[in-house]
Scaffold this motif. Structure first.
Motif, short mmCIF file in Angstrom:
data_model
loop_
_atom_site.label_atom_id
_atom_site.label_comp_id
_atom_site.label_asym_id
_atom_site.label_seq_id
_atom_site.Cartn_x
_atom_site.Cartn_y
_atom_site.Cartn_z
N ARG A 83 -46.55 67.22 12.60
CA ARG A 83 -47.52 68.11 11.98
C ARG A 83 -46.99 68.62 10.66
NH1 ARG A 83 -48.25 71.35 17.34
NH2 ARG A 83 -46.63 72.48 16.29
N GLN A 84 -47.89 69.02 9.79
CA GLN A 84 -47.52 69.43 8.45
C GLN A 84 -46.64 70.68 8.44
OE1 GLN A 84 -47.94 67.69 5.86
NE2 GLN A 84 -47.14 69.14 4.38
N ARG A 121 -37.79 70.99 8.97
CA ARG A 121 -36.99 69.77 9.06
C ARG A 121 -36.45 69.38 7.69
NH1 ARG A 121 -40.78 66.18 13.04
NH2 ARG A 121 -40.52 67.51 14.87
N LEU A 122 -37.29 69.48 6.68
CA LEU A 122 -36.88 69.14 5.33
C LEU A 122 -35.77 70.08 4.84
CD1 LEU A 122 -37.46 67.23 2.95
CD2 LEU A 122 -39.08 68.95 2.13
N ILE A 149 -36.61 80.88 14.05
CA ILE A 149 -37.59 79.79 14.08
C ILE A 149 -38.40 79.89 15.35
CG2 ILE A 149 -37.85 77.28 14.25
CD1 ILE A 149 -35.46 76.97 12.46
N LYS A 150 -39.70 79.88 15.19
CA LYS A 150 -40.61 80.00 16.34
C LYS A 150 -41.27 78.66 16.69
CE LYS A 150 -39.88 84.37 16.56
NZ LYS A 150 -38.81 84.80 17.40
N GLU A 151 -41.25 77.71 15.78
CA GLU A 151 -41.85 76.40 16.03
C GLU A 151 -41.01 75.64 17.05
OE1 GLU A 151 -44.65 75.12 14.64
OE2 GLU A 151 -45.00 77.00 13.58
N ASP A 152 -41.66 75.08 18.06
CA ASP A 152 -40.93 74.39 19.11
C ASP A 152 -40.18 73.16 18.61
OD1 ASP A 152 -41.54 76.16 21.09
OD2 ASP A 152 -43.27 75.04 21.82
N LYS A 153 -40.83 72.35 17.78
CA LYS A 153 -40.18 71.12 17.32
C LYS A 153 -39.02 71.42 16.37
CE LYS A 153 -43.97 67.95 17.94
NZ LYS A 153 -44.85 66.96 17.34
N LEU A 179 -35.02 70.63 17.10
CA LEU A 179 -34.12 69.93 16.18
C LEU A 179 -32.79 70.68 16.07
CD1 LEU A 179 -33.59 67.81 13.87
CD2 LEU A 179 -34.53 69.54 12.34
N MET A 180 -32.84 71.98 15.93
CA MET A 180 -31.62 72.77 15.82
C MET A 180 -30.80 72.71 17.12
SD MET A 180 -32.01 73.67 12.81
CE MET A 180 -30.77 74.85 12.49
#
Length: 157
Positions: free
Chosen positions: A2-3, A9-10, A57-61, A65-66
């Motif tokens: 997703r955007q 990630r970037l 960070i609240k985003e699961d993906k 990654l972390m």
């Protein structure tokens, strides 16, 4: 992908590449090269950012990654230490050369970003990798305590 996951990630990948760029040359030249203060500061910022991102960070993906970076970093640092211990006994064998080549990749991805911290310990790469495995372990324990606290707040008695 997703955007909205892309920026985390970037930012992570770019930060990792910047840290490898800052500390890479010193890590390759150590113990003959010198570690300066900027590399130490950059490594501390990387470590604080890595552990701090687990809380913000609240985003699961992105969080996944972390978490995977820290988990693999723990295993990779222990792998590097193990290979460095066996280096004298098995350095002439083909299978050990294969392990050493994998060790080099792990070293650059997981230990070099924190290599500025070696200014305080001034040890060889194998022992420094062991120290970094302790830091990765502490970060992993911190993560599990955070997850446990978050889960316990949402329990309905």
């Amino acid at each position: 992908m997703r955007q909205r996951d892309l920026p985390y990630r970037l930012i992570f990948i770019l930060s990792l590449l910047v840290m490898i760029g800052i500390n890479g040359w010193s890590a390759m030249l150590h113990p003959d090269g010198m570690i300066n203060g900027w590399q130490s500061i950059a490594s501390v910022v990387w470590l604080v950012g890595l552990v701090g991102s687990l809380f913000y960070i609240k985003e699961d993906k992105a969080l996944r990654l972390m978490v995977w970076y820290i988990r693999i970093g723990l295993v990779a640092a222990l792998f590097i230490y193990g290979v460095s211990l066996l280096e004298g006994a098995f350095s002439e064998t083909i299978w050990f050369d294969g392990l050493a080549s994998v060790q080099f990749i792990f070293y650059f991805l997981f230990v070099v970003p924190l290599f500025g911290l070696n200014a305080w310990t001034d040890v060889l790469f194998g022992e420094f990798s062991l120290y970094m495995s302790v830091l990765y372990g502490i970060a992993l324990i911190t993560l599990h305590v955070k997850v446990w606290n978050d889960a316990s707040r949402h329990l309905n008695y």
